[in-house]
Write an enzyme that holds these catalytic residues in place. Structure first.
Site, PDB file in Angstrom:
ATOM      1  N   GLY A  26       4.894 -38.838  17.912  1.00 58.69           N
ATOM      2  CA  GLY A  26       6.272 -38.379  18.244  1.00 58.69           C
ATOM      3  C   GLY A  26       6.715 -37.171  17.317  1.00 58.69           C
ATOM      4  N   GLY A  81       8.136 -42.569  13.657  1.00 59.46           N
ATOM      5  CA  GLY A  81       9.543 -42.462  14.151  1.00 59.46           C
ATOM      6  C   GLY A  81       9.742 -43.511  14.771  1.00 59.46           C
ATOM      7  N   LYS A  93      10.332 -48.680  19.922  1.00 60.54           N
ATOM      8  CA  LYS A  93       9.479 -47.949  19.809  1.00 60.54           C
ATOM      9  C   LYS A  93       8.636 -47.548  20.918  1.00 60.54           C
ATOM     10  CE  LYS A  93       6.838 -47.178  16.124  1.00 60.54           C
ATOM     11  NZ  LYS A  93       6.959 -45.322  16.593  1.00 60.54           N
ATOM     12  N   GLU A 102       0.605 -47.925  17.333  1.00 62.35           N
ATOM     13  CA  GLU A 102       1.518 -47.631  16.155  1.00 62.35           C
ATOM     14  C   GLU A 102       1.713 -49.219  15.602  1.00 62.35           C
ATOM     15  OE1 GLU A 102       4.145 -43.748  17.635  1.00 62.35           O
ATOM     16  OE2 GLU A 102       4.694 -45.928  18.384  1.00 62.35           O
TER      17      GLU A 102
END
Ligand code: 5RP
Length: 226
Positions: A26, A81, A93, A102
């Protein structure tokens, strides 16, 4: 300076030589990777494990040494992020599409530091962001119906006019819930739908949240008061 840049640069204070680092995806994570590369060029010795092809290519282009989860069973710290952060450090997310990798990285990390600007802070998860759900292509229609039965408004994520395809070759359903009273329960319920690979609810994974502002950044650690 830009709030995302301030959050990303503040995260450098958590990094020590010798660390195995999970590298998020991101625009904020990209700023962190670029800042990290400056330190690597000055002599910091770290090894990164990227959460996406995009981050992998960026890190390689900047000279950050990389490795894999085959080589390392544990990651010291993941810096990533988020789209929403609640007061308990639970997250949504995946608007960048890398949610499954992630989450795998975060799950094997001793710590997870989330870097955000203040627009990502929310009292209740789901108030702005949909919950991204990664689904194998064969299961898109039935998964969509199941999510709708659970009360969500669901949109297939597109890249132009075609379905968006993740690094894992899957598609993403963005499921917007009016309310998420039990984020942990919803995370499991979504994962139980056959065809779902993972979803963007990250419950109990982050232990540090770094909030960038125009002036600087604040580090909040789980358990801090206020
Ligand atoms: C990617 C993500 C990103 O971390 C999230 O979308 C935040 O992105 P940005 O830093 O660009 O606002 O989860 O899958």
């Amino acid at each position: 300076m830009n709030p995302k840049e301030n959050a990303a640069r503040k995260a450098l204070e958590l990094i020590q030589s010798g660390m195995i680092l999970g590298l998020g995806t991101g625009s904020t994570a990209e700023r962190f990777v670029r800042a990290l590369a400056e330190e690597v060029a000055k002599g910091l010795t770290v090894v990164g494990i990227p959460s996406s092809k995009e981050t992998e290519e960026l890190a390689i282009s900047l000279g950050i040494p990389l490795s894999t989860l085959e080589e390392h069973g544990k990651v010291d710290l993941t810096v990533d992020g988020a789209d929403e952060v609640d007061p308990s450090f639970n997250l949504i997310k995946g608007l960048g599409g890398a949610l499954v990798r992630e989450k795998i990285l975060a799950s094997v990390s001793r710590g997870m530091a989330v870097i955000v600007d203040s627009s990502k802070l929310t009292d209740r998860l789901g108030s702005r962001s949909p919950v991204p759900v990664e689904v194998i292509p064969y299961g898109v229609a039935p998964c969509r119906r199941k999510l709708e039965e659970m009360g969500a408004s669901v949109a297939l994520r597109l890249a132009g006019s075609a379905p968006f395809v993740t690094d894992n070759g899957n598609q993403v359903l963005d499921a917007r819930f009016k309310q998420i009273p039990d984020p942990a329960g919803l995370e499991s319920q979504i994962n139980d739908i056959p065809g779902v690979v993972g979803n963007g609810l990250f419950i109990g994974m982050a232990d540090t949240v770094i909030v960038g502002t125009e002036e600087g950044a604040t580090v909040k650690r789980k358990g801090d008061r206020g």
